[in-house]
Design an enzyme around this catalytic site. Structure first.
Site, short mmCIF file in Angstrom:
data_model
loop_
_atom_site.label_atom_id
_atom_site.label_comp_id
_atom_site.label_asym_id
_atom_site.label_seq_id
_atom_site.Cartn_x
_atom_site.Cartn_y
_atom_site.Cartn_z
N THR A 1 0.28 -0.32 22.45
CA THR A 1 0.41 -1.13 23.65
C THR A 1 1.88 -1.50 23.84
O THR A 1 2.75 -0.89 23.22
CB THR A 1 -0.51 -2.38 23.58
OG1 THR A 1 -0.45 -3.08 24.83
CG2 THR A 1 -0.14 -3.33 22.47
N ASN A 2 2.18 -2.43 24.73
CA ASN A 2 3.57 -2.88 24.91
C ASN A 2 3.57 -4.38 25.08
O ASN A 2 2.53 -5.02 25.11
CB ASN A 2 4.21 -2.15 26.10
CG ASN A 2 3.45 -2.42 27.36
OD1 ASN A 2 3.36 -3.55 27.82
ND2 ASN A 2 2.85 -1.37 27.93
N ARG A 3 4.79 -4.93 25.20
CA ARG A 3 4.88 -6.40 25.19
C ARG A 3 4.71 -7.02 26.58
O ARG A 3 4.92 -8.22 26.73
CB ARG A 3 6.23 -6.83 24.61
CG ARG A 3 6.41 -6.50 23.15
CD ARG A 3 7.73 -7.08 22.68
NE ARG A 3 8.18 -6.46 21.46
CZ ARG A 3 7.79 -6.83 20.26
NH1 ARG A 3 6.93 -7.81 20.12
NH2 ARG A 3 8.27 -6.22 19.19
N SER A 4 4.41 -6.24 27.59
CA SER A 4 4.25 -6.81 28.94
C SER A 4 3.16 -7.89 28.93
O SER A 4 2.04 -7.65 28.50
CB SER A 4 3.87 -5.69 29.91
OG SER A 4 3.51 -6.25 31.13
#
Ligand SMILES: Cc1cc2nc3c(=O)[nH]c(=O)nc-3n(C[C@H](O)[C@H](O)[C@H](O)COP(=O)(O)O)c2cc1C
Length: 287
Positions: free
Chosen positions: A212-215
């Site tokens: 995933t990502n940190r958004s």
């Protein structure tokens, strides 16, 4: 011209609302006023009725209440007023009425009607400075903000109780300007459909691990709320990771901020949602 609903609670500044009503009436608006029972000690409902030309609502059940009549007419005052409001204001808002609204307590005309409105809500607190700073009041105001209500910070100066500090009802001309800005803002994106996406996708590697990502989705949430406030018909597609999406009562037609919401997990799910919504939208914003 607009239907302006004003709820008056029993702060000492309640008498100033007569000036606010006079100013708004002069501009051609229709004023619909409701009061708490205790507010009658400060300002006369009769006087307001003479000014506005409409009845002032205080009690949920009138003396001559008949359920047969309600069932026949299919109209209940506190719901009808909530529906017709272009803006719903509580001024002055006492610590008590703020607390009841924050908890969703619906035990009088104002607190019941406000739950039934989908119009913008403006709260104008006014109280003693210690009451203002009390953690209970501050917590309740934050809760109201999380519902999408707007809060006018009180002015500072000499208070009715004899002390100096924050807690005065802002000048009624300043309140009027705030009301006008909300009413005109609503027209800017009227008729537009806006699609906003927020938050990161989550791709499973196996049953346990994901990429995933940190958004966080916070920017998308803020944009969706703003587009709604400016009058757009908003759809917000957010990641299942997004904390506190705009409204807890999602996808219910009577929710306060009426933002349609869907949540996604993987990029494939997101793609399907966007493609299904995109052609219906005037603007697509990806955050
Ligand atoms: C003279 C007087 C002035 C008051 N002024 C305020 C006020 O400015 N703000 C406030 O929050 N409460 C004020 N109160 C207390 C409220 O009237 C009280 O908390 C009441 O229960 C609020 O009821 P309501 O919110 O249903 O109107 C005042 C009380 C008195 C007796």
């Amino acid at each position: 011209m607009s239907n302006i609903v004003i709820g008056i609670s029993s702060g000492i500044a309640a008498f100033k609302i007569l000036d606010l009503i006079r100013l708004l009436k002069k501009d051609g608006h229709s004023l619909h006023v409701m009061m708490t029972e205790k507010a009658q000690n400060i300002v006369s409902p009769k006087r307001i009725e003479e000014m506005t030309g409409y009845p002032v609502f205080i009690n949920l059940f009138e003396d001559n209440f008949s359920y047969e009549q309600i069932l026949k007419g299919k109209k209940i005052d506190h719901i009808e007023i909530a529906k017709k409001a272009d803006i719903f204001i509580i001024a002055p808002a006492t610590a008590n009425t703020i607390a009841r609204c924050a908890c969703g307590i619906a035990d009088d005309f104002i607190t019941t009607s406000i739950l039934a409105t989908i119009s913008p809500v403006l709260i104008c607190p006014s109280m003693n400075d210690k009451m203002w700073y009390h953690p209970a009041t501050q917590h309740n105001l934050k809760t109201l903000e999380s519902y999408g209500y707007e809060i006018m910070t009180p002015a500072s100066g000499s208070l009715a109780c004899g002390t100096d500090g924050i807690g005065r009802l802002p000048d009624v001309k300043v309140i009027k300007k705030y009301i006008e800005s909300i009413l005109s803002r609503k027209k800017l994106l009227e008729g537009k459909r806006v699609l906003v996406t927020g938050g990161g996708t989550i791709e499973p590697i196996d049953d346990v691990r994901v990429i995933t990502n940190r958004s966080s989705g916070k920017m998308g949430k803020a944009l969706a709320e703003m587009a709604y406030r400016y009058g757009a018909d908003v759809t917000f597609i957010h990641s299942k990771n997004t904390p506190n999406p705009p409204n807890r009562r999602v996808n219910t037609p009577i929710s306060y901020l009426y933002i349609k919401q869907f949540s996604f997990s993987t990029s494939d799910e997101l793609k399907i949602f966007i493609l299904s919504q995109q052609e219906k939208s005037s603007t697509v914003s990806k955050r």
